[in-house]
Scaffold this active site. Structure first.
Site, PDB file in Angstrom:
ATOM      1  N   LYS A   1     -14.147  13.592   0.170  1.00 23.83           N
ATOM      2  CA  LYS A   1     -14.332  12.533   1.026  1.00 23.83           C
ATOM      3  C   LYS A   1     -12.994  11.471   1.072  1.00 23.83           C
ATOM      4  CE  LYS A   1     -18.055  13.292   3.482  1.00 23.83           C
ATOM      5  NZ  LYS A   1     -18.257  13.417   4.793  1.00 23.83           N
TER       6      LYS A   1
ATOM      7  N   SER B   1     -17.764  21.162  -2.441  1.00 29.05           N
ATOM      8  CA  SER B   1     -17.359  19.707  -1.771  1.00 29.05           C
ATOM      9  C   SER B   1     -17.376  18.594  -2.628  1.00 29.05           C
ATOM     10  CB  SER B   1     -17.927  19.661  -0.460  1.00 29.05           C
ATOM     11  OG  SER B   1     -19.191  19.736  -0.737  1.00 29.05           O
TER      12      SER B   1
END
Length: 451
Positions: free
Chosen positions: A66, A344
């Site tokens: 992110k 992720s």
């Protein structure tokens, strides 16, 4: 919230999402992100027959990808926008990226997260942002936090930094694809990408569509929060009535408008488990353009993948971080093809591992729950253990529900099997036993209180 709503801040121009913009994003963020490793997995390669690599975005400084999108967006703000500050809503990982960017660029930020955001993520947000960020916990879902953040922006004139629904965010996430292509010696045949709000898969798909068009793309959502699937079926973003918050990094009720436009334009198709033979054939097609499909995986399978990643590879993945690996059990690849699974994020609170193990055991068919009416007489439990349990089975839970009947007492019994194949025999033995019993089925109203 110090800014006046009367202050008009001239907004910077938002670029188009294409491979060129993603290349530009690389230039903006490369000095603050890690070029995360592409780790070959012997275990997953043996399981699938393909050459499986893990893209380790859990090794970023903020433990997730992110940071790429958050920093790319904030780096493009003009001086007036920076002075007005930024606002974001997040399930936790994007918030850490925003917090890091705020402290690095010395911009004030206000961050809204759901009240059930794991403490580990909240602590890391504060650590990354320091004195430059304020943290607010609002509601039980990302969507509630996003609504509060939108009100803040309307009142103060600050700039919203969306976690997925912005071209600049998606472009930053798309740098993952560019990085993978430079790290591989062979062509990328398939990439498996977790899907939450859709920004990551929008950026990755955009880049690969232009720079590696033969690559097949598989997007994976948790079954309890399949907002991309709902949008593709409906022909546009829709708001789910509720979501399972367990996969907190992907528990989004409504897919972003920007990601949906990209994913639908690139021809993404929804598939179910019943369609997986078709998916397998699509993924094995090496000529022409690669396929683009979106599928779902249940939360129990995600938990199993998390535990296997930890036990086999030593990787601490959060639930959303294990989505891509969990999906491999339902996919078939051409032998020897090159597959990349995106890990992720790794922001997992260790206090959750009890629930993770529980969900995994249920998913594997190893743990089952029953209501058993025991005679209130000496030796009843001993007879149950000897007559009903198999040699490798064990009692994992035993609690009396009520004992106001002198002759019988209902108990909640959790049984952990030595093998999932032993369930049929267990049910037969329970049927022959003198005490009455009722199996609590997964998905039933009563079962929700157990997991």
């Amino acid at each position: 919230m110090s800014n006046s709503p009367d202050v008009v801040v001239t907004k910077s121009t938002v670029p188009a999402l294409d491979a060129q913009e993603i290349d530009a994003a690389i230039e903006r963020i490369q000095h603050v992100i890690a070029a995360t490793p592409l780790q070959y997995s012997d275990r997953l390669s043996a399981l699938t027959g393909a050459h499986v690599y893990l893209k380790r975005e859990d090794l970023q400084g903020v433990r997730s990808y992110k940071i790429r999108g958050a920093y790319n967006l904030i780096a493009q703000l003009n001086e007036a926008e920076r002075a007005a500050g930024v606002v974001t809503a997040s399930a936790g990982n994007h918030a850490q990226g925003v917090a890091f960017a705020c402290r690095t660029m010395q911009i004030k930020g206000r961050i809204y997260v759901p009240a059930n955001t794991p403490k580990q993520k909240r602590d890391r947000i504060r650590a990354h942002g320091g004195a430059f960020v304020e943290l607010f916990m609002i509601g039980e879902t990302y969507d509630a936090a996003a609504a509060a953040a939108a009100e803040d922006v309307a009142e103060t004139g600050a700039t919203m930094v969306p976690p997925f629904d912005d071209v600049r965010t998606a472009a930053g996430q798309g740098t993952i694809a560019a990085e993978i292509l430079t790290q591989l010696d062979a062509p990328l045949d398939t990439i498996v990408v977790p899907v939450g709000g859709g920004g990551c898969i929008a950026g990755i798909a955009t880049y690969l569509h232009e720079r590696s068009p033969k690559t097949s793309i598989v997007g994976i959502e948790p079954s309890g929060a399949a907002s991309m699937t709902a949008a593709l079926v409906a022909g546009g973003p829709v708001t789910l009535p509720d979501v399972d918050p367990f996969v907190d990094g992907a528990a989004v009720k409504r897919i972003g408008d920007v990601p949906y436009e990209v994913v639908s334009r690139l021809g993404a198709a929804v598939v179910s488990h019943a369609s997986l033979p078709l998916v397998a054939r699509q993924l094995q097609t090496r000529s022409g353009s690669g396929s683009f499909v979106v599928n779902q995986i249940d939360e129990g399978a995600i938990c199993t993948a998390m535990l296997e990643l930890y036990q086999s590879e030593g990787i601490i993945a959060e639930p959303a971080g294990a989505l891509s690996v969990a999906a491999l059990q339902n996919l078939t690849f051409e032998p020897g093809s090159t597959v990349v699974c995106l890990i992720s994020g790794g922001n997992n609170d260790v206090s959750r591992y009890g629930e993770i193990l529980e969900r995994s055991l249920v998913h594997l068919g190893l743990k089952h729950y029953f209501l058993v009416d025991f005679p209130q007489e000496p030796g009843a439990l001993r007879r149950f253990l000897s007559d009903v349990l198999g040699p490798d089975d064990d009692i994992a839970l035993f609690e009396y529900v009520k004992r106001n009947n002198r002759e019988t007492g209902a108990a909640l019994v959790g049984i952990e099997l030595g093998s999932a194949d032993g369930l049929a025999a267990l049910l037969e033995r329970m049927e022959r036993a003198p005490m009455q019993s009722e199996r609590l089925e997964p998905g039933s109203p009563a079962y929700r209180y157990l997991t």
